[in-house]
Design an enzyme around this catalytic site. Structure first.
Site, PDB file in Angstrom:
ATOM      1  N   ARG A   1     -49.991  18.321  -0.092  1.00 39.71           N
ATOM      2  CA  ARG A   1     -50.809  18.214   1.116  1.00 39.71           C
ATOM      3  C   ARG A   1     -49.917  18.209   2.358  1.00 39.71           C
ATOM      4  O   ARG A   1     -50.321  18.679   3.416  1.00 39.71           O
ATOM      5  CB  ARG A   1     -51.659  16.961   1.097  1.00 39.71           C
TER       6      ARG A   1
ATOM      7  N   SER B   1     -56.917   9.966   1.208  1.00 40.03           N
ATOM      8  CA  SER B   1     -58.303   9.816   0.779  1.00 40.03           C
ATOM      9  C   SER B   1     -58.561   8.362   0.383  1.00 40.03           C
ATOM     10  O   SER B   1     -57.620   7.589   0.154  1.00 40.03           O
ATOM     11  CB  SER B   1     -58.594  10.752  -0.397  1.00 40.03           C
TER      12      SER B   1
ATOM     13  N   ARG C   1     -36.706  14.821  -5.479  1.00 33.35           N
ATOM     14  CA  ARG C   1     -37.743  14.401  -6.439  1.00 33.35           C
ATOM     15  C   ARG C   1     -39.085  15.082  -6.201  1.00 33.35           C
ATOM     16  O   ARG C   1     -40.135  14.538  -6.557  1.00 33.35           O
ATOM     17  CB  ARG C   1     -37.950  12.882  -6.406  1.00 33.35           C
TER      18      ARG C   1
ATOM     19  N   ARG D   1     -50.677   7.317   8.150  1.00 29.96           N
ATOM     20  CA  ARG D   1     -51.084   7.747   6.813  1.00 29.96           C
ATOM     21  C   ARG D   1     -52.327   8.605   6.933  1.00 29.96           C
ATOM     22  O   ARG D   1     -53.276   8.255   7.652  1.00 29.96           O
ATOM     23  CB  ARG D   1     -51.361   6.522   5.930  1.00 29.96           C
TER      24      ARG D   1
ATOM     25  N   ARG E   1     -62.521  19.697  -0.043  1.00 33.78           N
ATOM     26  CA  ARG E   1     -61.430  18.765   0.219  1.00 33.78           C
ATOM     27  C   ARG E   1     -60.547  19.236   1.366  1.00 33.78           C
ATOM     28  O   ARG E   1     -60.156  18.453   2.218  1.00 33.78           O
ATOM     29  CB  ARG E   1     -60.574  18.555  -1.031  1.00 33.78           C
TER      30      ARG E   1
ATOM     31  N   ASP F   1     -64.576   9.880  -2.590  1.00 33.25           N
ATOM     32  CA  ASP F   1     -65.474   9.486  -3.678  1.00 33.25           C
ATOM     33  C   ASP F   1     -66.121   8.158  -3.277  1.00 33.25           C
ATOM     34  O   ASP F   1     -65.680   7.528  -2.312  1.00 33.25           O
ATOM     35  CB  ASP F   1     -64.706   9.343  -5.001  1.00 33.25           C
TER      36      ASP F   1
ATOM     37  N   GLY G   1     -50.391  11.162   0.789  1.00 31.57           N
ATOM     38  CA  GLY G   1     -49.830  10.735  -0.495  1.00 31.57           C
ATOM     39  C   GLY G   1     -49.208  11.902  -1.246  1.00 31.57           C
ATOM     40  O   GLY G   1     -48.132  11.800  -1.830  1.00 31.57           O
TER      41      GLY G   1
HETATM   42  N1  HPA Z   1     -59.430   3.774  -5.628  1.00 35.06           N
HETATM   43  C1  HPA Z   1     -58.185   3.755  -5.154  1.00 35.06           C
HETATM   44  N2  HPA Z   1     -57.687   4.707  -4.396  1.00 35.06           N
HETATM   45  C2  HPA Z   1     -58.478   5.749  -4.085  1.00 35.06           C
HETATM   46  C3  HPA Z   1     -59.784   5.833  -4.550  1.00 35.06           C
HETATM   47  C4  HPA Z   1     -60.284   4.784  -5.344  1.00 35.06           C
HETATM   48  O1  HPA Z   1     -61.444   4.812  -5.787  1.00 35.06           O
HETATM   49  N3  HPA Z   1     -60.305   7.004  -4.095  1.00 35.06           N
HETATM   50  C5  HPA Z   1     -59.337   7.605  -3.364  1.00 35.06           C
HETATM   51  N4  HPA Z   1     -58.230   6.845  -3.356  1.00 35.06           N
END
Ligand code: HPA
Length: 236
Positions: A24, A90, A43, A87, A217, A204, A20
């Site tokens: 990265r 995270s 951009r 892709r 990370r 997370d 994304g």
């Molecule tokens: N929600 C949506 N996208 C994400 C999250 C999440 O909690 N964590 C990492 N990408």
């Protein structure tokens, strides 16, 4: 050149890894590719092309969310001839069995809506990973000694979700994690005869509230890049 990508014809490899975050993409290209060169910065969405074990690879940011990914994936496939799109990103963990730092390989991606919803109308199309890539990614992860979670994920349109009941239902139905891009990537690949996969690191956790410390990370992200590259080039 396309509307959003400044690369010249031939500058984009048939295999594209899509994080994304454009930074990265830069980091992964510097760490994992040989002879990486910048091929796009329109951009601020950075794309790099180099080689991995002699195979041409582009690592190009997708931006956050399906509308952004859709722009880049459409142009990469239709204008630059990308054939394999993976892709790397995270996600938030949604099952107790899934821990922060774990790798999830997404077999399918459920969503409420995608940019393709206008095409499908009443049809609930099932966005599905390419099986050859999925199998190769699982094998690559196992070779590295890691045991990935393989199953369904949820591609959400919102990070700041106001529907706790929805998270509950996704969890109840075995969804492993939530992110914001994979469903549209799978749909575009299906539409244009390309192969797609999402390899995700749990950053997370929605139930436990645990989050990956920032110093971890990079290392966790690296594992995902290696799995994605090995999946794209199983014999390399
Ligand atoms: N929600 C949506 N996208 C994400 C999250 C999440 O909690 N964590 C990492 N990408």
């Amino acid at each position: 050149m396309t509307v959003h990508i400044g690369a010249k014809p031939g500058d984009i490899a048939e295999t594209v890894l899509m994080p994304g975050d454009p930074y990265r993409a830069k980091w992964a290209a510097e760490q994992f590719l040989d002879d990486a060169r910048l091929v796009n910065e329109v951009r601020g969405m950075l794309g790099f092309t180099g080689t991995w074990r002699g195979n041409p690879v582009t690592i190009h940011g997708s931006g956050m969310g399906m509308p952004s990914l859709s722009i880049y994936a459409n142009e990469l496939i239709r204008d630059y001839g990308a054939k394999t799109l993976i892709r790397i990103g995270s996600c938030g963990g949604m099952q107790e069995s899934v821990a922060v730092r774990d790798v999830i390989i997404a077999m399918s991606a459920t969503s409420i809506s995608t940019p393709s919803r206008g095409i499908f109308r009443e049809v609930n199309f099932a966005p599905t990973a390419d099986f050859s890539l999925l199998r190769a990614a699982v094998a690559a992860a196992e070779t590295r000694g890691s045991t990935p979670h393989v199953g369904g994920i949820y591609s959400s349109d919102v990070f700041y979700d106001e529907r706790p009941d929805l998270t509950e239902q996704m969890t109840r139905h075995g969804i492993l994690g939530v992110e914001m891009e994979a469903a549209e990537l799978y749909i575009l690949a299906a539409r244009h005869g390309a192969r797609a996969l999402a390899v995700l690191t749990v950053s997370d956790h929605l139930q436990t509230g645990e989050a990956l410390p920032s110093e971890d990370r990079e290392r966790s992200f690296g594992e995902m890049v290696e799995i994605a590259l090995a999946a794209a080039f199983p014999g390399a």
